[in-house]
Write an enzyme that holds these catalytic residues in place. Structure first.
Site, mmCIF file in Angstrom:
data_model
loop_
_atom_site.group_PDB
_atom_site.id
_atom_site.type_symbol
_atom_site.label_atom_id
_atom_site.label_comp_id
_atom_site.label_asym_id
_atom_site.label_seq_id
_atom_site.Cartn_x
_atom_site.Cartn_y
_atom_site.Cartn_z
ATOM 1 N N ASP A 136 -0.781 -4.155 -7.234
ATOM 2 C CA ASP A 136 0.153 -4.401 -6.115
ATOM 3 C C ASP A 136 0.938 -5.700 -6.287
ATOM 4 O OD1 ASP A 136 -0.917 -2.190 -4.884
ATOM 5 O OD2 ASP A 136 -1.942 -3.289 -3.297
ATOM 6 N N HIS A 137 0.229 -6.756 -6.733
ATOM 7 C CA HIS A 137 0.881 -8.069 -6.709
ATOM 8 C C HIS A 137 1.836 -8.307 -7.876
ATOM 9 C CE1 HIS A 137 -0.893 -8.848 -2.989
ATOM 10 N NE2 HIS A 137 -2.117 -8.689 -3.458
ATOM 11 N N ARG A 183 6.028 -3.285 1.354
ATOM 12 C CA ARG A 183 6.250 -4.704 1.029
ATOM 13 C C ARG A 183 6.083 -4.998 -0.457
ATOM 14 N NH1 ARG A 183 1.108 -7.560 3.900
ATOM 15 N NH2 ARG A 183 2.014 -6.516 5.689
ATOM 16 N N HIS A 184 5.269 -4.176 -1.156
ATOM 17 C CA HIS A 184 5.159 -4.387 -2.603
ATOM 18 C C HIS A 184 5.360 -3.076 -3.376
ATOM 19 C CE1 HIS A 184 1.035 -3.502 -1.482
ATOM 20 N NE2 HIS A 184 0.716 -4.736 -1.153
ATOM 21 N N ARG A 202 2.065 0.726 1.183
ATOM 22 C CA ARG A 202 2.011 0.330 2.596
ATOM 23 C C ARG A 202 3.168 0.933 3.354
ATOM 24 N NH1 ARG A 202 -1.590 -4.498 3.194
ATOM 25 N NH2 ARG A 202 -0.974 -4.385 5.367
ATOM 26 N N GLU A 205 -4.378 3.722 -2.423
ATOM 27 C CA GLU A 205 -4.855 3.184 -1.141
ATOM 28 C C GLU A 205 -3.780 3.467 -0.109
ATOM 29 O OE1 GLU A 205 -5.597 -0.988 -1.226
ATOM 30 O OE2 GLU A 205 -7.109 -0.799 -2.765
ATOM 31 N N HIS A 211 -1.553 0.238 -3.469
ATOM 32 C CA HIS A 211 -1.557 0.450 -2.020
ATOM 33 C C HIS A 211 -0.109 0.648 -1.587
ATOM 34 C CE1 HIS A 211 -2.874 -1.262 2.181
ATOM 35 N NE2 HIS A 211 -2.255 -0.109 2.283
ATOM 36 N N HIS A 263 -12.214 -6.342 -2.724
ATOM 37 C CA HIS A 263 -11.423 -7.241 -1.880
ATOM 38 C C HIS A 263 -11.877 -8.686 -2.057
ATOM 39 C CE1 HIS A 263 -8.705 -8.717 1.099
ATOM 40 N NE2 HIS A 263 -8.149 -7.522 1.104
ATOM 41 N N GLY A 264 -10.979 -9.468 -2.613
ATOM 42 C CA GLY A 264 -11.217 -10.903 -2.755
ATOM 43 C C GLY A 264 -12.057 -11.297 -3.955
ATOM 44 N N GLY A 283 -7.716 -6.853 -7.693
ATOM 45 C CA GLY A 283 -6.291 -7.006 -7.930
ATOM 46 C C GLY A 283 -5.825 -8.432 -8.079
ATOM 47 N N HIS A 284 -5.833 -9.175 -6.964
ATOM 48 C CA HIS A 284 -5.158 -10.472 -6.916
ATOM 49 C C HIS A 284 -5.625 -11.431 -8.003
ATOM 50 C CE1 HIS A 284 -4.118 -14.480 -5.317
ATOM 51 N NE2 HIS A 284 -3.018 -13.854 -4.935
ATOM 52 N N ARG A 332 12.347 -10.965 -5.359
ATOM 53 C CA ARG A 332 13.772 -11.063 -5.662
ATOM 54 C C ARG A 332 14.506 -9.726 -5.479
ATOM 55 N NH1 ARG A 332 15.208 -15.772 -8.785
ATOM 56 N NH2 ARG A 332 14.162 -17.383 -7.608
ATOM 57 N N GLU A 384 -15.803 2.446 -0.090
ATOM 58 C CA GLU A 384 -15.571 1.179 -0.771
ATOM 59 C C GLU A 384 -16.010 0.087 0.194
ATOM 60 O OE1 GLU A 384 -11.696 0.448 -2.583
ATOM 61 O OE2 GLU A 384 -12.028 -1.714 -2.362
ATOM 62 N N THR A 431 -3.011 -9.385 3.898
ATOM 63 C CA THR A 431 -3.691 -8.379 3.079
ATOM 64 C C THR A 431 -4.640 -7.621 4.006
ATOM 65 O OG1 THR A 431 -5.075 -8.036 1.123
ATOM 66 C CG2 THR A 431 -5.493 -10.037 2.397
ATOM 67 N N THR A 432 -5.276 -6.546 3.495
ATOM 68 C CA THR A 432 -6.164 -5.742 4.336
ATOM 69 C C THR A 432 -7.289 -6.636 4.866
ATOM 70 O OG1 THR A 432 -5.720 -4.013 2.719
ATOM 71 C CG2 THR A 432 -7.351 -3.527 4.412
ATOM 72 N N ASN A 444 -6.022 -3.257 -9.490
ATOM 73 C CA ASN A 444 -4.955 -3.109 -8.496
ATOM 74 C C ASN A 444 -3.730 -3.923 -8.947
ATOM 75 O OD1 ASN A 444 -3.306 -3.809 -6.218
ATOM 76 N ND2 ASN A 444 -4.920 -3.091 -4.865
HETATM 77 N N1 PXP Z 1 -9.785 -2.764 -2.101
HETATM 78 C C1 PXP Z 1 -8.977 -2.562 -1.038
HETATM 79 C C2 PXP Z 1 -9.285 -1.443 -0.113
HETATM 80 C C3 PXP Z 1 -7.841 -3.370 -0.826
HETATM 81 O O1 PXP Z 1 -7.047 -3.149 0.245
HETATM 82 C C4 PXP Z 1 -7.559 -4.384 -1.751
HETATM 83 C C5 PXP Z 1 -6.330 -5.225 -1.563
HETATM 84 O O2 PXP Z 1 -5.202 -4.442 -1.711
HETATM 85 C C6 PXP Z 1 -8.424 -4.558 -2.840
HETATM 86 C C7 PXP Z 1 -9.548 -3.745 -2.982
HETATM 87 C C8 PXP Z 1 -8.190 -5.591 -3.878
HETATM 88 O O3 PXP Z 1 -8.326 -6.865 -3.311
HETATM 89 P P1 PXP Z 1 -7.911 -8.128 -4.155
HETATM 90 O O4 PXP Z 1 -6.443 -8.008 -4.430
HETATM 91 O O5 PXP Z 1 -8.257 -9.266 -3.253
HETATM 92 O O6 PXP Z 1 -8.725 -8.096 -5.417
#
Ligand code: PXP
Length: 239
Positions: A9-10, A49-50, A45, A70, A43, A191-192, A213-214, A18, A151, A100-101, A7
């Site tokens: 997104d970040h 936002r990103h 949104r 997403e 994602h 997630h996480g 992702g993060h 910026r 998921e 975040t979600t 992912n």
């Molecule tokens: N899966 C879903 C459905 C999410 O919404 C996210 C966060 O956007 C992730 C996975 C990835 O989570 P993380 O960025 O914490 O790895």
């Protein structure tokens, strides 16, 4: 052997800080693929936002692995998905105030709108996954919508403070994965997850694809995207 969807997104979060044009999530996706990503996740949104619409359009043209979108099950997003045609749509809940979600989609509580969204996405020729908590009732409801995949939300496991709590949460994920497989659903998870929490999945074979992702983007600031993905790819390969 599990696969890894990265992912990005970040990367866009840093760009939007910026309001400029760099760093570009499209560049990050190319490097993630060179590091071994099996898919690229974004994602889009409602509040943009990103990730921006332009990113999704460009990624559709440049991603060589699989593009996973997403999104919330809204009119606007269903229209965008049917137009852009990602390889997979993951339906997620969305609140404007969340960082975040926060939790999985309540498929049981909002069965008809979710089923209708799945049907419309199927009519658009798309494959659908639903992001849900590791709760058997949600999994059974997800299967009834006709979605091909779920998921499983791994956030509670990742945030657990004690080892006992972590193991309890991991057990819930393993049970949820088993329930989903018995219903012929493909099992993704995310997630996480970070370079430590992923290790508990080694040798279990309970997840088909991880969405991360993060932690990868954070590591990429220090070691580069290709290296950060390659290290995570090795850990996921053992899962
Ligand atoms: N899966 C879903 C459905 C999410 O919404 C996210 C966060 O956007 C992730 C996975 C990835 O989570 P993380 O960025 O914490 O790895």
């Amino acid at each position: 052997m599990a696969t890894l969807a990265v992912n990005v997104d970040h990367v866009a979060t840093v760009r939007q800080a910026r309001g400029g044009v760099y760093p570009d999530p499209v560049h990050a996706a190319i490097l993630a693929e060179l590091g071994g990503a099996d898919g690229i996740v974004v994602h889009l949104r409602e509040d943009r936002r990103h990730i921006q619409d332009r990113d999704v359009k460009l990624l559709r043209q440049t991603v060589l692995s699989r593009l996973i979108l997403e999104m919330a099950a809204t009119e606007e997003m269903i229209g965008i998905a049917c137009d852009i045609k990602p390889d997979l749509v993951t339906l997620v809940p969305e609140k404007r105030t969340e960082v975040t979600t926060e939790g999985g989609l309540d498929v049981k509580g909002a069965f008809e709108p979710v089923r209708d969204a799945v049907e419309r996405l199927h009519d658009g020729g798309l494959t659908v996954s639903i992001f849900i908590d590791p709760d058997p009732k949600q999994i059974e409801a997800a299967a009834k919508t006709g979605a091909e995949m779920i998921e499983i939300h791994t956030g509670r496991y990742c945030d657990a403070y004690t080892e006992t709590e972590k193991e309890r949460c991991f057990g819930d994920i393993a049970d949820a994965a088993r329930t989903a497989r018995n219903l012929d659903l493909i099992v993704n998870a995310g997630h996480g997850l970070c370079y430590n929490t992923i290790k508990r999945f080694a040798g279990t074979g309970i997840v088909d694809e991880f969405s991360i992702g993060h932690s990868i983007v954070a590591r990429s600031v220090l070691v580069g995207m290709k290296e950060a993905v390659s290290e995570m790819r090795e850990l996921v390969r053992d899962a």
